[in-house]
Design a protein around this motif. Sequence first.
Motif, PDB file in Angstrom:
ATOM      1  N   PHE A   1       2.561   7.631   5.094  1.00 51.22           N
ATOM      2  CA  PHE A   1       2.954   8.195   3.733  1.00 51.22           C
ATOM      3  C   PHE A   1       2.964   9.666   3.775  1.00 51.22           C
ATOM      4  N   HIS A   2       2.115  10.395   4.201  1.00 51.15           N
ATOM      5  CA  HIS A   2       2.128  11.806   4.345  1.00 51.15           C
ATOM      6  C   HIS A   2       2.857  12.444   5.285  1.00 51.15           C
ATOM      7  N   LYS A   3       3.092  11.573   6.270  1.00 46.22           N
ATOM      8  CA  LYS A   3       3.940  12.160   7.420  1.00 46.22           C
ATOM      9  C   LYS A   3       5.412  12.244   7.057  1.00 46.22           C
ATOM     10  N   HIS A   4       6.047  11.365   6.045  1.00 48.18           N
ATOM     11  CA  HIS A   4       7.366  11.403   5.649  1.00 48.18           C
ATOM     12  C   HIS A   4       7.713  12.230   4.480  1.00 48.18           C
ATOM     13  N   ALA A   5       9.020  12.665   4.497  1.00 51.18           N
ATOM     14  CA  ALA A   5       9.414  13.295   3.309  1.00 51.18           C
ATOM     15  C   ALA A   5       9.754  12.433   2.157  1.00 51.18           C
ATOM     16  N   SER A   6       9.794  12.898   0.916  1.00 48.83           N
ATOM     17  CA  SER A   6      10.171  11.935  -0.154  1.00 48.83           C
ATOM     18  C   SER A   6      11.394  10.982  -0.117  1.00 48.83           C
ATOM     19  N   LYS A   7      12.527  11.593   0.487  1.00 53.02           N
ATOM     20  CA  LYS A   7      13.599  10.830   0.653  1.00 53.02           C
ATOM     21  C   LYS A   7      13.363   9.885   1.811  1.00 53.02           C
ATOM     22  N   LYS A   8      12.800  10.008   2.861  1.00 50.67           N
ATOM     23  CA  LYS A   8      12.594   8.990   3.944  1.00 50.67           C
ATOM     24  C   LYS A   8      11.572   8.146   3.473  1.00 50.67           C
ATOM     25  N   ARG A   9      10.722   8.483   2.395  1.00 47.74           N
ATOM     26  CA  ARG A   9       9.655   7.173   1.981  1.00 47.74           C
ATOM     27  C   ARG A   9      10.652   6.143   1.417  1.00 47.74           C
TER      28      ARG A   9
ATOM     29  N   VAL B   1       0.983  -1.051  -0.003  1.00 51.69           N
ATOM     30  CA  VAL B   1       0.091  -0.172   0.079  1.00 51.69           C
ATOM     31  C   VAL B   1       0.815   1.341   0.181  1.00 51.69           C
ATOM     32  N   TYR B   2       1.915   1.247   0.700  1.00 47.81           N
ATOM     33  CA  TYR B   2       2.851   2.196   1.067  1.00 47.81           C
ATOM     34  C   TYR B   2       3.399   2.366  -0.593  1.00 47.81           C
ATOM     35  N   ILE B   3       3.613   1.566  -1.167  1.00 47.44           N
ATOM     36  CA  ILE B   3       4.569   1.993  -2.230  1.00 47.44           C
ATOM     37  C   ILE B   3       3.652   2.271  -3.383  1.00 47.44           C
ATOM     38  N   MET B   4       2.386   1.680  -3.161  1.00 46.10           N
ATOM     39  CA  MET B   4       1.340   2.166  -4.441  1.00 46.10           C
ATOM     40  C   MET B   4       0.969   3.564  -4.170  1.00 46.10           C
ATOM     41  N   LEU B   5       1.041   3.903  -2.730  1.00 45.27           N
ATOM     42  CA  LEU B   5       0.723   5.548  -2.754  1.00 45.27           C
ATOM     43  C   LEU B   5       2.043   6.389  -3.360  1.00 45.27           C
ATOM     44  N   LEU B   6       3.245   5.962  -3.094  1.00 46.63           N
ATOM     45  CA  LEU B   6       4.247   6.536  -3.470  1.00 46.63           C
ATOM     46  C   LEU B   6       4.291   6.529  -5.061  1.00 46.63           C
ATOM     47  N   CYS B   7       3.589   5.495  -5.661  1.00 45.01           N
ATOM     48  CA  CYS B   7       3.484   5.615  -7.136  1.00 45.01           C
ATOM     49  C   CYS B   7       2.057   6.476  -7.686  1.00 45.01           C
ATOM     50  N   ALA B   8       1.251   6.686  -6.646  1.00 38.84           N
ATOM     51  CA  ALA B   8       0.137   7.625  -7.255  1.00 38.84           C
ATOM     52  C   ALA B   8       0.305   8.934  -6.895  1.00 38.84           C
ATOM     53  N   ASN B   9       1.430   9.214  -6.175  1.00 38.16           N
ATOM     54  CA  ASN B   9       2.053  10.315  -5.815  1.00 38.16           C
ATOM     55  C   ASN B   9       3.264  10.814  -6.541  1.00 38.16           C
ATOM     56  N   ALA B  10       3.611  10.023  -7.480  1.00 37.89           N
ATOM     57  CA  ALA B  10       4.870  10.278  -8.394  1.00 37.89           C
ATOM     58  C   ALA B  10       4.860  11.747  -9.019  1.00 37.89           C
ATOM     59  N   ASP B  11       3.834  11.907  -9.678  1.00 44.85           N
ATOM     60  CA  ASP B  11       3.350  13.366 -10.256  1.00 44.85           C
ATOM     61  C   ASP B  11       2.961  14.306  -9.266  1.00 44.85           C
ATOM     62  N   LYS B  12       3.025  13.999  -8.104  1.00 42.98           N
ATOM     63  CA  LYS B  12       2.603  15.041  -7.163  1.00 42.98           C
ATOM     64  C   LYS B  12       1.385  15.405  -6.915  1.00 42.98           C
TER      65      LYS B  12
ATOM     66  N   THR C   1      -6.698  -3.556  -0.283  1.00 40.59           N
ATOM     67  CA  THR C   1      -6.654  -3.732   0.914  1.00 40.59           C
ATOM     68  C   THR C   1      -7.618  -3.176   2.033  1.00 40.59           C
ATOM     69  N   SER C   2      -7.718  -3.558   3.385  1.00 40.57           N
ATOM     70  CA  SER C   2      -8.657  -2.974   4.067  1.00 40.57           C
ATOM     71  C   SER C   2      -8.590  -1.673   4.303  1.00 40.57           C
ATOM     72  N   LYS C   3      -9.813  -1.251   4.797  1.00 40.20           N
ATOM     73  CA  LYS C   3      -9.644   0.336   4.821  1.00 40.20           C
ATOM     74  C   LYS C   3      -8.812   0.551   5.946  1.00 40.20           C
ATOM     75  N   LYS C   4      -8.656  -0.131   7.163  1.00 40.62           N
ATOM     76  CA  LYS C   4      -7.728   0.273   8.130  1.00 40.62           C
ATOM     77  C   LYS C   4      -6.436   0.197   7.703  1.00 40.62           C
ATOM     78  N   THR C   5      -6.055  -0.727   7.081  1.00 42.24           N
ATOM     79  CA  THR C   5      -4.574  -0.714   6.631  1.00 42.24           C
ATOM     80  C   THR C   5      -4.364   0.425   5.534  1.00 42.24           C
TER      81      THR C   5
ATOM     82  N   HIS D   1      -1.693   5.571   4.543  1.00 47.15           N
ATOM     83  CA  HIS D   1      -1.880   6.791   3.982  1.00 47.15           C
ATOM     84  C   HIS D   1      -1.155   7.970   5.133  1.00 47.15           C
ATOM     85  N   LYS D   2      -1.708   7.711   6.290  1.00 48.54           N
ATOM     86  CA  LYS D   2      -1.192   8.686   7.042  1.00 48.54           C
ATOM     87  C   LYS D   2       0.497   8.618   7.340  1.00 48.54           C
TER      88      LYS D   2
END
Length: 111
Positions: A52-60, A15-26, A40-44, A49-50
Amino acid sequence: MKTKKPNWTKSELQVYIMLLCANADKTETEEELDMIQKKTSKKTFLKMHKKFHKHASKKRLDKIESCIDNHNYSQMELAAFRREMYKIFFSDCSFSMMEERLDMTLDNILY
């Protein structure tokens, strides 16, 4: 200071990697987020998602790289996962230069 190694499940990491892919073009579109939520489940999804948005791009990328070794992905699993990543990349019918760079970076991390 050393980055704490995440202890994510395979599903959480994907999920985290897929969020990164979705956010690739900002820009995360509703269609991209819906595609991820269906995997995935809504909980996951909300948890990752929370994070992902807490981390900077390098940290991701650092988090992904440190977590990927925790899981022994088979070649079949990686191939299936790559197909899911491409669905997100091409959901807007284009493959931007930023998405292409992320794809090459993830290719190096995953393999």
